[in-house]
Motif scaffolding. Sequence first.
Motif, PDB file in Angstrom:
ATOM      1  N   LEU A  84      17.144 -15.233  -4.700  1.00 12.34           N
ATOM      2  CA  LEU A  84      16.283 -14.118  -4.340  1.00 12.34           C
ATOM      3  C   LEU A  84      16.810 -12.862  -5.023  1.00 12.34           C
ATOM      4  O   LEU A  84      18.025 -12.642  -5.076  1.00 12.34           O
ATOM      5  N   LEU A  85      15.907 -12.036  -5.510  1.00 14.67           N
ATOM      6  CA  LEU A  85      16.305 -10.769  -6.098  1.00 14.67           C
ATOM      7  C   LEU A  85      16.329  -9.694  -5.014  1.00 14.67           C
ATOM      8  O   LEU A  85      15.374  -9.556  -4.242  1.00 14.67           O
ATOM      9  N   VAL A  86      17.409  -8.943  -4.955  1.00 14.24           N
ATOM     10  CA  VAL A  86      17.481  -7.800  -4.049  1.00 14.24           C
ATOM     11  C   VAL A  86      16.797  -6.624  -4.741  1.00 14.24           C
ATOM     12  O   VAL A  86      17.277  -6.129  -5.761  1.00 14.24           O
ATOM     13  N   THR A  87      15.648  -6.211  -4.207  1.00 15.35           N
ATOM     14  CA  THR A  87      14.858  -5.177  -4.878  1.00 15.35           C
ATOM     15  C   THR A  87      15.110  -3.782  -4.326  1.00 15.35           C
ATOM     16  O   THR A  87      14.978  -2.798  -5.055  1.00 15.35           O
ATOM     17  N   ARG A  88      15.453  -3.669  -3.046  1.00 14.96           N
ATOM     18  CA  ARG A  88      15.734  -2.354  -2.465  1.00 14.96           C
ATOM     19  C   ARG A  88      16.859  -2.493  -1.453  1.00 14.96           C
ATOM     20  O   ARG A  88      16.970  -3.518  -0.765  1.00 14.96           O
ATOM     21  N   ILE A  89      17.671  -1.457  -1.347  1.00 11.66           N
ATOM     22  CA  ILE A  89      18.732  -1.406  -0.341  1.00 11.66           C
ATOM     23  C   ILE A  89      18.618  -0.068   0.374  1.00 11.66           C
ATOM     24  O   ILE A  89      18.842   0.991  -0.220  1.00 11.66           O
ATOM     25  N   GLU A  90      18.231  -0.123   1.640  1.00 15.39           N
ATOM     26  CA  GLU A  90      18.074   1.073   2.469  1.00 15.39           C
ATOM     27  C   GLU A  90      19.278   1.195   3.405  1.00 15.39           C
ATOM     28  O   GLU A  90      20.228   0.419   3.327  1.00 15.39           O
ATOM     29  N   SER A  91      19.224   2.170   4.323  1.00 13.77           N
ATOM     30  CA  SER A  91      20.399   2.416   5.169  1.00 13.77           C
ATOM     31  C   SER A  91      20.712   1.242   6.093  1.00 13.77           C
ATOM     32  O   SER A  91      21.883   0.934   6.318  1.00 13.77           O
ATOM     33  N   ASP A  92      19.680   0.580   6.627  1.00 14.34           N
ATOM     34  CA  ASP A  92      19.904  -0.465   7.615  1.00 14.34           C
ATOM     35  C   ASP A  92      19.344  -1.819   7.217  1.00 14.34           C
ATOM     36  O   ASP A  92      19.421  -2.762   7.996  1.00 14.34           O
ATOM     37  N   HIS A  93      18.766  -1.909   6.043  1.00 15.07           N
ATOM     38  CA  HIS A  93      18.218  -3.203   5.622  1.00 15.07           C
ATOM     39  C   HIS A  93      18.119  -3.242   4.099  1.00 15.07           C
ATOM     40  O   HIS A  93      18.223  -2.215   3.426  1.00 15.07           O
ATOM     41  N   LEU A  94      17.931  -4.440   3.614  1.00 17.46           N
ATOM     42  CA  LEU A  94      17.626  -4.614   2.200  1.00 17.46           C
ATOM     43  C   LEU A  94      16.419  -5.543   2.084  1.00 17.46           C
ATOM     44  O   LEU A  94      16.066  -6.249   3.028  1.00 17.46           O
ATOM     45  N   VAL A  95      15.787  -5.500   0.923  1.00 13.86           N
ATOM     46  CA  VAL A  95      14.575  -6.274   0.674  1.00 13.86           C
ATOM     47  C   VAL A  95      14.856  -7.294  -0.418  1.00 13.86           C
ATOM     48  O   VAL A  95      15.455  -6.963  -1.459  1.00 13.86           O
ATOM     49  N   VAL A  96      14.461  -8.538  -0.158  1.00 13.67           N
ATOM     50  CA  VAL A  96      14.634  -9.594  -1.148  1.00 13.67           C
ATOM     51  C   VAL A  96      13.272 -10.156  -1.541  1.00 13.67           C
ATOM     52  O   VAL A  96      12.329 -10.162  -0.751  1.00 13.67           O
ATOM     53  N   GLU A  97      13.191 -10.617  -2.788  1.00 13.68           N
ATOM     54  CA  GLU A  97      11.960 -11.180  -3.329  1.00 13.68           C
ATOM     55  C   GLU A  97      12.273 -12.518  -3.981  1.00 13.68           C
ATOM     56  O   GLU A  97      13.307 -12.659  -4.662  1.00 13.68           O
ATOM     57  N   PRO A  98      11.392 -13.505  -3.833  1.00 14.50           N
ATOM     58  CA  PRO A  98      11.590 -14.758  -4.570  1.00 14.50           C
ATOM     59  C   PRO A  98      11.461 -14.515  -6.063  1.00 14.50           C
ATOM     60  O   PRO A  98      10.750 -13.608  -6.501  1.00 14.50           O
ATOM     61  N   VAL A  99      12.143 -15.322  -6.855  1.00 14.46           N
ATOM     62  CA  VAL A  99      12.131 -15.116  -8.306  1.00 14.46           C
ATOM     63  C   VAL A  99      11.228 -16.106  -9.026  1.00 14.46           C
ATOM     64  O   VAL A  99      11.024 -15.990 -10.229  1.00 14.46           O
ATOM     65  N   SER A 100      10.677 -17.074  -8.281  1.00 14.83           N
ATOM     66  CA  SER A 100       9.774 -18.038  -8.919  1.00 14.83           C
ATOM     67  C   SER A 100       8.810 -18.580  -7.877  1.00 14.83           C
ATOM     68  O   SER A 100       9.092 -18.574  -6.685  1.00 14.83           O
ATOM     69  N   PRO A 101       7.630 -19.039  -8.297  1.00 17.44           N
ATOM     70  CA  PRO A 101       6.667 -19.623  -7.353  1.00 17.44           C
ATOM     71  C   PRO A 101       7.288 -20.811  -6.610  1.00 17.44           C
ATOM     72  O   PRO A 101       8.112 -21.543  -7.156  1.00 17.44           O
ATOM     73  N   GLY A 102       6.890 -20.969  -5.361  1.00 15.35           N
ATOM     74  CA  GLY A 102       7.424 -22.050  -4.557  1.00 15.35           C
ATOM     75  C   GLY A 102       8.769 -21.738  -3.934  1.00 15.35           C
ATOM     76  O   GLY A 102       9.362 -22.578  -3.267  1.00 15.35           O
ATOM     77  N   ASN A 103       9.228 -20.524  -4.155  1.00 17.03           N
ATOM     78  CA  ASN A 103      10.543 -20.108  -3.648  1.00 17.03           C
ATOM     79  C   ASN A 103      10.344 -18.965  -2.660  1.00 17.03           C
ATOM     80  O   ASN A 103      11.073 -17.981  -2.676  1.00 17.03           O
ATOM     81  N   ASP A 104       9.338 -19.075  -1.814  1.00 14.42           N
ATOM     82  CA  ASP A 104       8.962 -17.984  -0.921  1.00 14.42           C
ATOM     83  C   ASP A 104       9.976 -17.838   0.216  1.00 14.42           C
ATOM     84  O   ASP A 104      10.762 -18.748   0.499  1.00 14.42           O
ATOM     85  N   VAL A 105       9.947 -16.671   0.850  1.00 14.32           N
ATOM     86  CA  VAL A 105      10.827 -16.421   1.984  1.00 14.32           C
ATOM     87  C   VAL A 105      10.046 -16.523   3.277  1.00 14.32           C
ATOM     88  O   VAL A 105       8.851 -16.205   3.329  1.00 14.32           O
ATOM     89  N   VAL A 106      10.733 -16.981   4.317  1.00 12.20           N
ATOM     90  CA  VAL A 106      10.141 -17.176   5.637  1.00 12.20           C
ATOM     91  C   VAL A 106      11.048 -16.521   6.657  1.00 12.20           C
ATOM     92  O   VAL A 106      12.283 -16.538   6.514  1.00 12.20           O
ATOM     93  N   ARG A 107      10.454 -15.928   7.652  1.00 10.88           N
ATOM     94  CA  ARG A 107      11.255 -15.334   8.721  1.00 10.88           C
ATOM     95  C   ARG A 107      12.188 -16.388   9.310  1.00 10.88           C
ATOM     96  O   ARG A 107      11.784 -17.520   9.596  1.00 10.88           O
ATOM     97  N   GLY A 108      13.449 -16.018   9.472  1.00 15.45           N
ATOM     98  CA  GLY A 108      14.458 -16.937   9.985  1.00 15.45           C
ATOM     99  C   GLY A 108      15.289 -17.598   8.909  1.00 15.45           C
ATOM    100  O   GLY A 108      16.303 -18.242   9.216  1.00 15.45           O
ATOM    101  N   ASP A 109      14.893 -17.442   7.635  1.00  6.62           N
ATOM    102  CA  ASP A 109      15.686 -18.010   6.546  1.00  6.62           C
ATOM    103  C   ASP A 109      17.084 -17.398   6.530  1.00  6.62           C
ATOM    104  O   ASP A 109      17.258 -16.188   6.749  1.00  6.62           O
ATOM    105  N   ALA A 110      18.067 -18.214   6.240  1.00  6.99           N
ATOM    106  CA  ALA A 110      19.421 -17.719   6.033  1.00  6.99           C
ATOM    107  C   ALA A 110      19.541 -17.160   4.616  1.00  6.99           C
ATOM    108  O   ALA A 110      18.920 -17.676   3.680  1.00  6.99           O
ATOM    109  N   VAL A 111      20.315 -16.109   4.477  1.00  5.29           N
ATOM    110  CA  VAL A 111      20.571 -15.487   3.181  1.00  5.29           C
ATOM    111  C   VAL A 111      22.077 -15.297   3.032  1.00  5.29           C
ATOM    112  O   VAL A 111      22.728 -14.703   3.904  1.00  5.29           O
TER     113      VAL A 111
END
Length: 370
Positions: A302-329
């Motif tokens: 997953l690509l880390v696209t933003r880093i805020e004060s209390d969270h960061l945002v990740v994006e899948p880098v290829s189709p079929g590699n989607d993120v789901v709530r509860g996924d471990a990172v």
Amino acid sequence: MTVADGAARIAPESVAIVDLAAVARNVSRFVLLADGAQVMVVVKANGYGHGAVEVARAAIQGGASWLGVADLAEAFELRDAHIDAPLLAWLHESHENFTAALEAGIDIGVSDLDQLESVVRAQHAVGAGPASVHLKLDTGLGRNGADEPNWAALFDEARRLELTGVLRVRGIFSHLANADDAEDALQLERLHRGIEGARRAGLQPQLRHLASTAAALRLPPMRLDLVRIGIGAYGLSPFDGGGSAELGLQPAMTLRSTVVAVAPSSDADFAAHSGIVPLGYGDGIPPQAAGRIHVTGDAGPLLVTRIESDHLVVEPVSPGNDVVRGDAVTLFGDPSEGVTAVDDWARAADTINYEIVTRLGDRVAREYVS
């Protein structure tokens, strides 16, 4: 049940897992490498973010004969945890009150005559045996330690006090600048010059120490009587080029979290979701790494696209590699296990691996395994 009790039963969404067996193995590697020199493991700055008390115990199990800290507060934390190994603290104000330190059997790093006088006052207050000190000489780092024009006066006064039974000079030491091999060699030469001056004054230090992790690994003449191991004990490389594995070290910390929310992605080039991970720069995650670092999710990188004060945002880098709530990172860990390395974060943030682990905040739970 109190609110605190309820919170304590909830597994944290973010956790730094510290492998104490890895710490012990790393220390054992340095014990062998030191080839007869003693090994001090430095646990300053809360054990570089890993937990000072826990790392100290693992280091002793790995064969460390000394522990090192910057200041007395860090030393007292170890003594309060009933860790009674030889312990050196070396960063003090000139007129520090060393009474409690002497009562706790802490060796004091002394950089000037005022500190030496403070040790004497404390010894008189305690009224026990001689205080144990290590004279610190500045050989080129310029951070603290006695400047060369002041060495003779420091040695003479220390010897006078030894003869009165107030203290003993157990060690003489310095810190390397680690600028380059030529400068390191000059620093070693200066330290030897200082040691000879101390001996001419009548001092007989048992421990001469200069080498940190980098010098202990690559510069055998620097090892002397004791090596001070910092970042290497935690399994990280002190060098810009090359990683832990080629040095025979294992990174001890793995940082994991969980996707707590998802939203349609505005960054991916295909239909996907952004994942929200509850770690941000308020927890010590460097915001300048955003857009430059990948982490590992349940479905892949997953690509880390933003880093805020209390969270960061990740994006899948290829189709079929989607993120789901509860996924471990997994943000970082041992790269031999296929995850991002601390060194990768350091490069992405234009800093060093020391900073990535040390700045990890208290809101991130530490979990210890062995």
